[in-house]
Design a protein around this motif. Sequence first.
Motif, PDB file in Angstrom:
ATOM      1  N   LEU A 213      49.214  60.383  51.721  1.00 15.08           N
ATOM      2  CA  LEU A 213      47.791  60.007  52.195  1.00 15.08           C
ATOM      3  C   LEU A 213      48.123  58.739  53.361  1.00 15.08           C
ATOM      4  N   TRP A 214      47.363  58.006  54.380  1.00 17.45           N
ATOM      5  CA  TRP A 214      48.604  56.877  55.164  1.00 17.45           C
ATOM      6  C   TRP A 214      47.088  56.096  55.691  1.00 17.45           C
ATOM      7  N   ASN A 215      47.656  55.010  55.157  1.00 12.31           N
ATOM      8  CA  ASN A 215      46.434  54.020  55.580  1.00 12.31           C
ATOM      9  C   ASN A 215      47.166  52.985  56.525  1.00 12.31           C
ATOM     10  N   ILE A 216      46.316  52.615  57.680  1.00  9.37           N
ATOM     11  CA  ILE A 216      45.589  51.355  58.519  1.00  9.37           C
ATOM     12  C   ILE A 216      44.633  50.115  58.337  1.00  9.37           C
ATOM     13  N   PRO A 217      45.755  49.512  58.997  1.00  6.80           N
ATOM     14  CA  PRO A 217      43.874  48.613  59.237  1.00  6.80           C
ATOM     15  C   PRO A 217      43.174  48.878  60.038  1.00  6.80           C
ATOM     16  N   GLY A 218      41.440  48.921  60.277  1.00  7.38           N
ATOM     17  CA  GLY A 218      41.243  49.047  61.328  1.00  7.38           C
ATOM     18  C   GLY A 218      41.565  48.468  62.411  1.00  7.38           C
ATOM     19  N   THR A 246      46.712  62.946  54.664  1.00  9.41           N
ATOM     20  CA  THR A 246      45.740  62.184  54.841  1.00  9.41           C
ATOM     21  C   THR A 246      45.346  61.247  55.495  1.00  9.41           C
ATOM     22  N   ARG A 247      44.711  61.049  56.488  1.00  7.23           N
ATOM     23  CA  ARG A 247      44.664  59.603  56.748  1.00  7.23           C
ATOM     24  C   ARG A 247      43.303  58.995  56.485  1.00  7.23           C
ATOM     25  N   SER A 248      44.169  57.809  56.108  1.00  9.38           N
ATOM     26  CA  SER A 248      43.264  56.585  55.736  1.00  9.38           C
ATOM     27  C   SER A 248      42.984  55.624  56.838  1.00  9.38           C
ATOM     28  N   ILE A 249      41.919  54.401  56.728  1.00 11.64           N
ATOM     29  CA  ILE A 249      42.272  53.734  57.645  1.00 11.64           C
ATOM     30  C   ILE A 249      40.918  52.763  56.567  1.00 11.64           C
ATOM     31  N   HIS A 250      41.061  51.039  56.828  1.00 11.50           N
ATOM     32  CA  HIS A 250      40.083  50.205  56.150  1.00 11.50           C
ATOM     33  C   HIS A 250      39.581  49.189  57.253  1.00 11.50           C
ATOM     34  N   LEU A 251      38.161  49.858  57.086  1.00  5.75           N
ATOM     35  CA  LEU A 251      36.700  48.954  57.904  1.00  5.75           C
ATOM     36  C   LEU A 251      36.183  47.981  57.264  1.00  5.75           C
ATOM     37  N   PRO A 252      36.297  46.689  57.907  1.00  5.55           N
ATOM     38  CA  PRO A 252      35.111  46.039  57.420  1.00  5.55           C
ATOM     39  C   PRO A 252      33.725  45.849  57.025  1.00  5.55           C
ATOM     40  N   VAL A 253      33.345  45.706  56.457  1.00  2.00           N
ATOM     41  CA  VAL A 253      32.405  45.449  56.195  1.00  2.00           C
ATOM     42  C   VAL A 253      31.033  44.248  57.136  1.00  2.00           C
ATOM     43  N   SER A 254      29.739  44.449  57.282  1.00  2.65           N
ATOM     44  CA  SER A 254      29.192  43.564  57.937  1.00  2.65           C
ATOM     45  C   SER A 254      27.446  43.517  57.344  1.00  2.65           C
ATOM     46  N   TYR A 255      27.148  42.609  56.730  1.00  4.15           N
ATOM     47  CA  TYR A 255      26.588  42.674  55.519  1.00  4.15           C
ATOM     48  C   TYR A 255      25.151  42.998  56.587  1.00  4.15           C
ATOM     49  N   GLU A 256      25.270  41.509  57.762  1.00  7.97           N
ATOM     50  CA  GLU A 256      24.503  41.508  58.536  1.00  7.97           C
ATOM     51  C   GLU A 256      24.543  42.396  59.845  1.00  7.97           C
ATOM     52  N   GLN A 257      24.961  42.933  60.096  1.00  6.58           N
ATOM     53  CA  GLN A 257      25.489  44.160  61.307  1.00  6.58           C
ATOM     54  C   GLN A 257      25.867  45.420  61.449  1.00  6.58           C
ATOM     55  N   PRO A 258      25.394  45.636  60.250  1.00 10.94           N
ATOM     56  CA  PRO A 258      25.693  47.464  59.834  1.00 10.94           C
ATOM     57  C   PRO A 258      25.957  48.752  60.999  1.00 10.94           C
ATOM     58  N   ASP A 259      25.058  47.712  62.108  1.00 11.45           N
ATOM     59  CA  ASP A 259      25.361  49.191  62.658  1.00 11.45           C
ATOM     60  C   ASP A 259      27.108  48.834  63.315  1.00 11.45           C
ATOM     61  N   VAL A 260      27.287  47.549  63.471  1.00 11.32           N
ATOM     62  CA  VAL A 260      28.755  47.845  63.606  1.00 11.32           C
ATOM     63  C   VAL A 260      29.851  48.377  62.752  1.00 11.32           C
ATOM     64  N   THR A 261      29.268  48.381  61.436  1.00 16.42           N
ATOM     65  CA  THR A 261      30.099  48.985  60.673  1.00 16.42           C
ATOM     66  C   THR A 261      29.928  50.228  60.560  1.00 16.42           C
ATOM     67  N   HIS A 263      29.566  51.790  63.794  1.00 17.90           N
ATOM     68  CA  HIS A 263      29.581  52.626  64.840  1.00 17.90           C
ATOM     69  C   HIS A 263      31.023  52.482  64.345  1.00 17.90           C
ATOM     70  N   ALA A 264      32.237  52.256  63.388  1.00 17.27           N
ATOM     71  CA  ALA A 264      33.863  51.708  63.624  1.00 17.27           C
ATOM     72  C   ALA A 264      33.325  53.901  62.612  1.00 17.27           C
ATOM     73  N   ILE A 265      32.970  53.496  61.501  1.00 18.01           N
ATOM     74  CA  ILE A 265      33.220  54.563  60.447  1.00 18.01           C
ATOM     75  C   ILE A 265      32.595  55.930  61.618  1.00 18.01           C
ATOM     76  N   GLY A 266      31.807  55.898  62.449  1.00 11.75           N
ATOM     77  CA  GLY A 266      31.968  57.301  63.399  1.00 11.75           C
ATOM     78  C   GLY A 266      33.038  57.889  64.390  1.00 11.75           C
ATOM     79  N   GLU A 267      33.224  55.921  64.729  1.00  7.05           N
ATOM     80  CA  GLU A 267      35.249  55.965  66.225  1.00  7.05           C
ATOM     81  C   GLU A 267      36.354  56.419  65.019  1.00  7.05           C
ATOM     82  N   PHE A 273      40.276  60.485  61.039  1.00 11.06           N
ATOM     83  CA  PHE A 273      40.324  60.010  60.130  1.00 11.06           C
ATOM     84  C   PHE A 273      39.108  60.218  58.644  1.00 11.06           C
ATOM     85  N   ARG A 274      40.033  60.676  57.332  1.00 12.69           N
ATOM     86  CA  ARG A 274      38.443  61.889  56.573  1.00 12.69           C
ATOM     87  C   ARG A 274      38.680  60.614  55.453  1.00 12.69           C
ATOM     88  N   HIS A 275      39.071  59.504  55.005  1.00  9.72           N
ATOM     89  CA  HIS A 275      39.535  58.691  53.955  1.00  9.72           C
ATOM     90  C   HIS A 275      39.121  57.236  54.345  1.00  9.72           C
TER      91      HIS A 275
END
Length: 302
Positions: A213-218, A246-261, A263-267, A273-275
Amino acid sequence: MPATPAPTPIPAAPPPTRFGIMTAPQQVDYHDVLRVWREADTIPEIEHAWLFDHLMPIGGDLDGPAYEGWTLLSALAAHTRRLRLGVLVTSNRFRPPALLAKIATTVDIVSGGRLDFGIGVGSRPDHPLARREYAAHGLPFHDSAHAVGSLAEACTVIRRLWTEEEPFDFHGTYHHLTGAFGNPKTVQRPHPPILIGGRSSATLRVVAEHADLWNIPGGDIDDVVRRSELLDRYCAEIGRDPASVTRSIHLPVSYEQPDVTRHAIGEATDAGFRHIVLGLPAPYPAEVARWVADELISTSAQ
């Protein structure tokens, strides 16, 4: 009689997206992390969980608490039953590879074979806090070329310690071992999956050779895509199927703006990226793992 046309091939379905969480063990109490991991362990939508590997805080109160990642991971492994788990990612600069292989083997055994082995070069030279924790712990901080070369040799040494049945010597440029031998072996055979994190071209060559697996920060999705394409090229150059990483990505979570998170998941999923590792900021709200499953994972899967 006309020939029967060949059936149109059905495109293979993309692999499922596997979601996990990361709880950076800084500025928090052990019992806060334990609470989140125990809750996540009961929620099937969350398949993996991660810590990071820093010896001092890299955000917030610089004199605040920070737990050693692998020690904490072993404790959390003993308190969970289902989650795959790991360190995103281990600094190869902190521990000699043979010692790290022994530590990882112990965690794989404690967890019953649930370890994903995350490793990387270590703190970036341009990070404003990169050198502080090394000097504070008497650890050398070599240049990037040394660090990448050391990582490649470390991956070779660690895999050999996990798989070889006889003692061996290793004399590389950066690591030298005499009579090296790993016993016991990991539960997972031939060894735990290897995840390598990083974005530099030099690190991506190590990924192509050694990683499952390969991980990259979003962040900048265009840069993420370019790095993924570069990894494809490096895999092709050595005769490896790029799809085997396998492509892996780290995405920060926003509790206040879940739509932002979301959207990042969709991109990220659109980019192959499946991990997905969702970084949870502290303090952790009550029932945060259930919130992640309901507000981020389930809605992203629709």
